[in-house]
Design an enzyme around this catalytic site. Structure first.
Site, PDB file in Angstrom:
ATOM      1  N   HIS A  87       1.450  -0.978   0.101  1.00  0.00           N
ATOM      2  CA  HIS A  87       0.049  -0.107   0.242  1.00  0.00           C
ATOM      3  C   HIS A  87       0.821   1.619   0.085  1.00  0.00           C
ATOM      4  O   HIS A  87       2.138   0.678  -0.189  1.00  0.00           O
ATOM      5  CB  HIS A  87      -0.539  -0.256   1.094  1.00  0.00           C
ATOM      6  CG  HIS A  87      -0.222  -0.249   2.714  1.00  0.00           C
ATOM      7  ND1 HIS A  87       0.530   0.892   2.848  1.00  0.00           N
ATOM      8  CD2 HIS A  87       0.116  -1.472   3.180  1.00  0.00           C
ATOM      9  CE1 HIS A  87       1.021  -0.048   4.088  1.00  0.00           C
ATOM     10  NE2 HIS A  87       0.553  -1.083   4.629  1.00  0.00           N
ATOM     11  N   GLU A  88       0.298   2.470   0.144  1.00  0.00           N
ATOM     12  CA  GLU A  88       1.395   3.810   0.089  1.00  0.00           C
ATOM     13  C   GLU A  88       1.804   3.577   1.409  1.00  0.00           C
ATOM     14  O   GLU A  88       3.219   4.574   1.027  1.00  0.00           O
ATOM     15  CB  GLU A  88      -0.020   4.575  -0.083  1.00  0.00           C
ATOM     16  CG  GLU A  88      -0.022   5.694  -1.508  1.00  0.00           C
ATOM     17  CD  GLU A  88       0.656   5.745  -2.468  1.00  0.00           C
ATOM     18  OE1 GLU A  88       1.447   6.516  -1.797  1.00  0.00           O
ATOM     19  OE2 GLU A  88       0.841   4.717  -3.299  1.00  0.00           O
ATOM     20  N   HIS A  96       3.875   1.413   2.036  1.00  0.00           N
ATOM     21  CA  HIS A  96       5.399   0.612   1.258  1.00  0.00           C
ATOM     22  C   HIS A  96       6.363   1.284   0.600  1.00  0.00           C
ATOM     23  O   HIS A  96       6.646   1.067   0.468  1.00  0.00           O
ATOM     24  CB  HIS A  96       4.810  -0.661   1.352  1.00  0.00           C
ATOM     25  CG  HIS A  96       4.391  -1.503   2.140  1.00  0.00           C
ATOM     26  ND1 HIS A  96       2.697  -1.795   1.601  1.00  0.00           N
ATOM     27  CD2 HIS A  96       5.236  -2.341   3.369  1.00  0.00           C
ATOM     28  CE1 HIS A  96       2.632  -2.656   3.234  1.00  0.00           C
ATOM     29  NE2 HIS A  96       3.793  -3.425   3.209  1.00  0.00           N
TER      30      HIS A  96
END
Ligand code: PAF
Length: 279
Positions: free
Chosen positions: A32-33, A35
């Protein structure tokens, strides 16, 4: 971008690129953002970027959590390709833990509190797999998110104690617009659960407000934070903590910078979040 499952190819590429600086982003996938912010930072600060995607079974103390952990490898690889990542390792379990595997890396005191107290064996699994990743990739820098604050502290302890020549780069928590910390587990929330999950952030914000306003008794802060969470009928508190950020031990009196952190089940989905508060 090169993607491998085996260890030999990772070692070969790493050895061939000896003179380059390498940044490693260890993940369990379902990117997701949060990461992606680690990957982008690694890309900006290193000549080569490696990402590992491995849902590490030995760090799950709850078999149901392991089974439900989202797995989206194909999508993950597309996202990493877009970020110009050089090397991705997506090993099957048998390669990481072959049949006669019998070595673990144990960090002592700092693993016994908070997450370690309610998830027995969790950090033993984390440090063991991260030590293996560090040995394989030999990165100059490793990028880890501050949402897993204790994980970062435990890995920092291991890096210092075992003299890994690696710089750990802590990266800030990335939040949804309503404050919910991004997590791979968020996809397991029901629609109603997703709405109620903002109670973690609301509770942390209230804790910070109280400390900022001069409250110095940790029990009072914890009580108000607890009240906010318990207004939500899908929420069950695992722990709410006001701790010393250096050793993560619980505090009675707030005298200098503190870590406020919590683990809350929303239905059966366990979420964690934290905030450092300066005094
Ligand atoms: O934070 C995670 O995703 C995992 O705990 C890690 C560091 C990749 C080890 O499995």
């Amino acid at each position: 971008m090169q993607t491998f499952q085996d260890i030999e190819n990772i070692r070969k590429i790493r050895a061939a690129e000896q003179s380059k600086t390498w940044g490693l982003v260890p993940t369990m996938g379902a990117l997701h953002e949060g990461h992606m912010s680690l990957v982008r930072r690694a890309r900006a600060e290193n000549e080569r970027v490696a990402v590992s995607i491995f849902v590490n079974p030995i760090q799950f103390n709850n078999p149901d959590d392991l089974e439900k952990y989202p797995r989206t490898v194909e999508r993950d690889l597309m996202l990493l390709e877009d970020e110009d990542v050089d090397l991705v390792w997506t090993p099957p379990k048998e390669i990481v833990y072959p049949p006669r595997f019998q070595t673990h890396v144990a960090v002592e005191k700092i693993t016994q509190v908070l997450e370690g107290a309610t998830r027995p064996g969790h950090f033993l699994g984390v440090t063991t797999v991260v030590a293996k990743l560090f040995n394989m990739f030999q990165p100059h820098r490793a990028y880890l998110g501050q949402k897993d604050y204790q994980q970062l502290a435990v890995i920092r302890q291991m890096v210092n104690d075992l003299n890994f020549p690696i710089e750990l780069v802590p990266c800030p928590i990335v939040r949804e617009a309503d404050g919910l910390a991004m997590s791979s587990r968020n996809v397991n929330l029901s629609a109603e659960g997703r709405q109620q999950a903002t109670c973690l952030y609301q509770s942390l914000v209230r804790g910070k407000e109280l400390i900022d306003a001069g409250e110095r008794t940790a029990t009072n802060v914890r009580r108000e934070m607890t009240d906010i969470v318990l207004k939500h009928d899908r929420a069950t508190i695992d722990y709410i903590s006001i701790a010393n950020p250096d050793n993560l031990n619980e505090l009675e009196t707030i005298e200098r910078k503190v870590l406020i952190s919590m683990a809350v089940f929303i239905d059966s989905v366990r979420l964690i979040d934290n905030m450092e508060v300066e005094v």
